[in-house]
Scaffold this active site. Sequence first.
Site, PDB file in Angstrom:
ATOM      1  N   SER A  17       0.827  -1.213   0.000  1.00  8.80           N
ATOM      2  CA  SER A  17       0.000   0.000   0.000  1.00  8.80           C
ATOM      3  C   SER A  17       0.858   1.258   0.000  1.00  8.80           C
ATOM      4  O   SER A  17       0.421   2.316  -0.433  1.00  8.80           O
ATOM      5  CB  SER A  17      -0.947   0.013   1.208  1.00  8.80           C
ATOM      6  OG  SER A  17      -0.195   0.153   2.400  1.00  8.80           O
ATOM      7  N   SER A  36       5.572   4.568  18.618  1.00  9.47           N
ATOM      8  CA  SER A  36       6.131   5.852  18.194  1.00  9.47           C
ATOM      9  C   SER A  36       6.236   6.810  19.374  1.00  9.47           C
ATOM     10  O   SER A  36       5.417   6.775  20.304  1.00  9.47           O
ATOM     11  CB  SER A  36       5.206   6.453  17.135  1.00  9.47           C
ATOM     12  OG  SER A  36       5.491   7.813  16.925  1.00  9.47           O
ATOM     13  N   TYR A  57      -3.732   9.089  14.040  1.00  7.67           N
ATOM     14  CA  TYR A  57      -2.574   8.199  13.872  1.00  7.67           C
ATOM     15  C   TYR A  57      -1.930   7.909  15.234  1.00  7.67           C
ATOM     16  O   TYR A  57      -1.704   6.758  15.604  1.00  7.67           O
ATOM     17  CB  TYR A  57      -1.545   8.845  12.923  1.00  7.67           C
ATOM     18  CG  TYR A  57      -0.160   8.268  13.074  1.00  7.67           C
ATOM     19  CD1 TYR A  57       0.157   7.027  12.542  1.00  7.67           C
ATOM     20  CD2 TYR A  57       0.826   8.949  13.792  1.00  7.67           C
ATOM     21  CE1 TYR A  57       1.415   6.479  12.717  1.00  7.67           C
ATOM     22  CE2 TYR A  57       2.086   8.408  13.972  1.00  7.67           C
ATOM     23  CZ  TYR A  57       2.378   7.179  13.430  1.00  7.67           C
ATOM     24  OH  TYR A  57       3.625   6.640  13.614  1.00  7.67           O
ATOM     25  N   LYS A  97      -1.573   4.346  17.772  1.00  6.04           N
ATOM     26  CA  LYS A  97      -0.372   3.790  18.434  1.00  6.04           C
ATOM     27  C   LYS A  97      -0.638   3.607  19.930  1.00  6.04           C
ATOM     28  O   LYS A  97      -0.244   2.597  20.511  1.00  6.04           O
ATOM     29  CB  LYS A  97       0.837   4.706  18.206  1.00  6.04           C
ATOM     30  CG  LYS A  97       1.306   4.767  16.761  1.00  6.04           C
ATOM     31  CD  LYS A  97       1.840   3.428  16.273  1.00  6.04           C
ATOM     32  CE  LYS A  97       2.280   3.466  14.826  1.00  6.04           C
ATOM     33  NZ  LYS A  97       2.583   2.135  14.262  1.00  6.04           N
ATOM     34  N   SER A 144      10.386  24.404   3.222  1.00  6.15           N
ATOM     35  CA  SER A 144       9.858  25.330   4.230  1.00  6.15           C
ATOM     36  C   SER A 144      10.233  24.806   5.595  1.00  6.15           C
ATOM     37  O   SER A 144       9.958  23.642   5.910  1.00  6.15           O
ATOM     38  CB  SER A 144       8.326  25.404   4.146  1.00  6.15           C
ATOM     39  OG  SER A 144       7.947  26.013   2.949  1.00  6.15           O
TER      40      SER A 144
HETATM   41  N1  UFG Z   1       9.593  20.096   9.144  1.00  7.74           N
HETATM   42  C1  UFG Z   1       9.852  21.244   8.437  1.00  7.74           C
HETATM   43  N2  UFG Z   1       9.604  21.224   7.105  1.00  7.74           N
HETATM   44  C2  UFG Z   1       9.123  20.121   6.452  1.00  7.74           C
HETATM   45  C3  UFG Z   1       8.866  18.966   7.206  1.00  7.74           C
HETATM   46  C4  UFG Z   1       9.106  18.999   8.548  1.00  7.74           C
HETATM   47  O1  UFG Z   1      10.279  22.254   8.978  1.00  7.74           O
HETATM   48  O2  UFG Z   1       8.912  20.185   5.239  1.00  7.74           O
HETATM   49  C5  UFG Z   1       9.868  20.111  10.588  1.00  7.74           C
HETATM   50  C6  UFG Z   1       8.634  19.833  11.435  1.00  7.74           C
HETATM   51  O3  UFG Z   1       7.939  21.031  11.659  1.00  7.74           O
HETATM   52  C7  UFG Z   1       9.268  19.228  12.679  1.00  7.74           C
HETATM   53  C8  UFG Z   1      10.511  18.514  12.155  1.00  7.74           C
HETATM   54  O4  UFG Z   1      10.754  19.060  10.877  1.00  7.74           O
HETATM   55  O5  UFG Z   1       9.657  20.259  13.540  1.00  7.74           O
HETATM   56  C9  UFG Z   1      10.322  17.036  12.013  1.00  7.74           C
HETATM   57  O6  UFG Z   1       9.147  16.800  11.256  1.00  7.74           O
HETATM   58  P1  UFG Z   1       8.787  15.371  10.658  1.00  7.74           P
HETATM   59  O7  UFG Z   1       7.489  15.516   9.934  1.00  7.74           O
HETATM   60  O8  UFG Z   1       9.944  14.824   9.903  1.00  7.74           O
HETATM   61  O9  UFG Z   1       8.657  14.496  11.949  1.00  7.74           O
HETATM   62  P2  UFG Z   1       7.635  14.655  13.168  1.00  7.74           P
HETATM   63  O10 UFG Z   1       8.502  14.829  14.371  1.00  7.74           O
HETATM   64  O11 UFG Z   1       6.569  15.621  12.943  1.00  7.74           O
HETATM   65  O12 UFG Z   1       6.938  13.252  13.038  1.00  7.74           O
HETATM   66  C10 UFG Z   1       7.462  12.152  13.613  1.00  7.74           C
HETATM   67  C11 UFG Z   1       7.010  10.885  12.878  1.00  7.74           C
HETATM   68  C12 UFG Z   1       5.541  10.658  13.052  1.00  7.74           C
HETATM   69  C13 UFG Z   1       5.137  10.814  14.492  1.00  7.74           C
HETATM   70  C14 UFG Z   1       5.595  12.170  14.995  1.00  7.74           C
HETATM   71  C15 UFG Z   1       5.177  12.486  16.392  1.00  7.74           C
HETATM   72  O13 UFG Z   1       7.311  10.965  11.517  1.00  7.74           O
HETATM   73  O14 UFG Z   1       5.251   9.359  12.637  1.00  7.74           O
HETATM   74  O15 UFG Z   1       6.997  12.187  14.909  1.00  7.74           O
HETATM   75  O16 UFG Z   1       6.181  12.322  17.315  1.00  7.74           O
HETATM   76  F1  UFG Z   1       3.811  10.744  14.648  1.00  7.74           F
END
Ligand code: UFG
Length: 344
Positions: free
Chosen positions: A39, A129, A154, A158, A221
């Site tokens: 998927s 997670s 999501y 978990k 961004s």
């Molecule tokens: N970020 C940016 N620009 C982008 C993408 C992300 O600045 O284009 C920043 C986000 O704001 C955050 C950091 O990069 O501060 C990390 O973001 P991610 O999306 O890579 O990761 P997250 O910490 O948001 O997400 C991770 C896991 C999810 C989980 C989440 C919650 O990928 O599965 O942690 O802890 F749910």
Amino acid sequence: MSCNRECVLVSGGAGYIGTHTTVALIEAGYDVVVVDNFSNSDASAISGVEKIVGRKIAFHQVDTCDRDALKRVFEQHGFNSVIHFAAFKAVGESVADPLKYYQNNLVSFMNILDLMKEYQRPNVLFSSSATVYGDTDTLPVTEESPRQPAMSPYGNTKQIAEDVLRDCCRAYDAIYGIALRYFNPIGAHPSALIGELPRGVPNNLLPYVTQTAAGVRQCLSIFGNDYDTPDGTCLRDYIDVVDLARAHVAALARMLHHGMKDKYEIFNVGTGNPVSVLELVNSFIEANGVDVPFKISGRRQGDVPAVWADTALANKELGWKTERNLTQTLRAAWAWEKHLRNID
Ligand code: UFG
């Protein structure tokens, strides 16, 4: 076919963490049976694994929500352990379509547990997670830190799945479970034959960075530089996917060699080092000598300012620690992106 050596079922074994864990398991001497419904992946993930390990792997294109199809896999193979990765993982999509997430992520896990019970297959490792900690104010987070209300469906899947596993371990003598709470998995196998395959516009930071470096995206961004952190951008704990895969092998060994102190255990899997978004981007540029145009944008809804792991428990109890440094990880991520895009 039943397995001669210790055999492990890996659900979602064609996915990002599943492929790396399958490689680590085979390298550690296990026989692996992979199920995946493709998927969020495709057959190239399986052939990448096969190239690395130098042999064919047992694979079934099965949706773990399809109990009958999954049952046939339990009938066919004599594994004692299951590593359950198969799940949807896009936070934003889960907000837009919660039923899709509750249905897929919970039904699949309950099918696994139910069949483990029926076929007396005792051990399960569950892919949890750091999201279960929500917006925590105790940093670094330990396994004892209270879980905050989930910030997305999501995240809620978990939390619920962890509770389902805990209750099954309590109720059924023959079920033992470990939940690994991953922080932010990044990077790729050093061979550049497997890695993350994000579909469409990446949600996560590093795939967006690598795609921007490759020219697929014009500009990254950075979501907010006004957080209460040293440089104003969010802090996360980025764990190399190969190190994360090794943590599964260590946790599995603990189960198989009767090392568990409890029938249900939880371990954080991170590095213990907070890294800011700006640091990650600048380290990527420096490690690879490539340009990544970026701009500061507004905050992304639902982001917590900072979360990183206390890894003492995993270090002590699993005898596991990280081996790869950030530069190696960021180089592997870029090598994988170049492989995908046929860039020299
Ligand atoms: N970020 C940016 N620009 C982008 C993408 C992300 O600045 O284009 C920043 C986000 O704001 C955050 C950091 O990069 O501060 C990390 O973001 P991610 O999306 O890579 O990761 P997250 O910490 O948001 O997400 C991770 C896991 C999810 C989980 C989440 C919650 O990928 O599965 O942690 O802890 F749910």
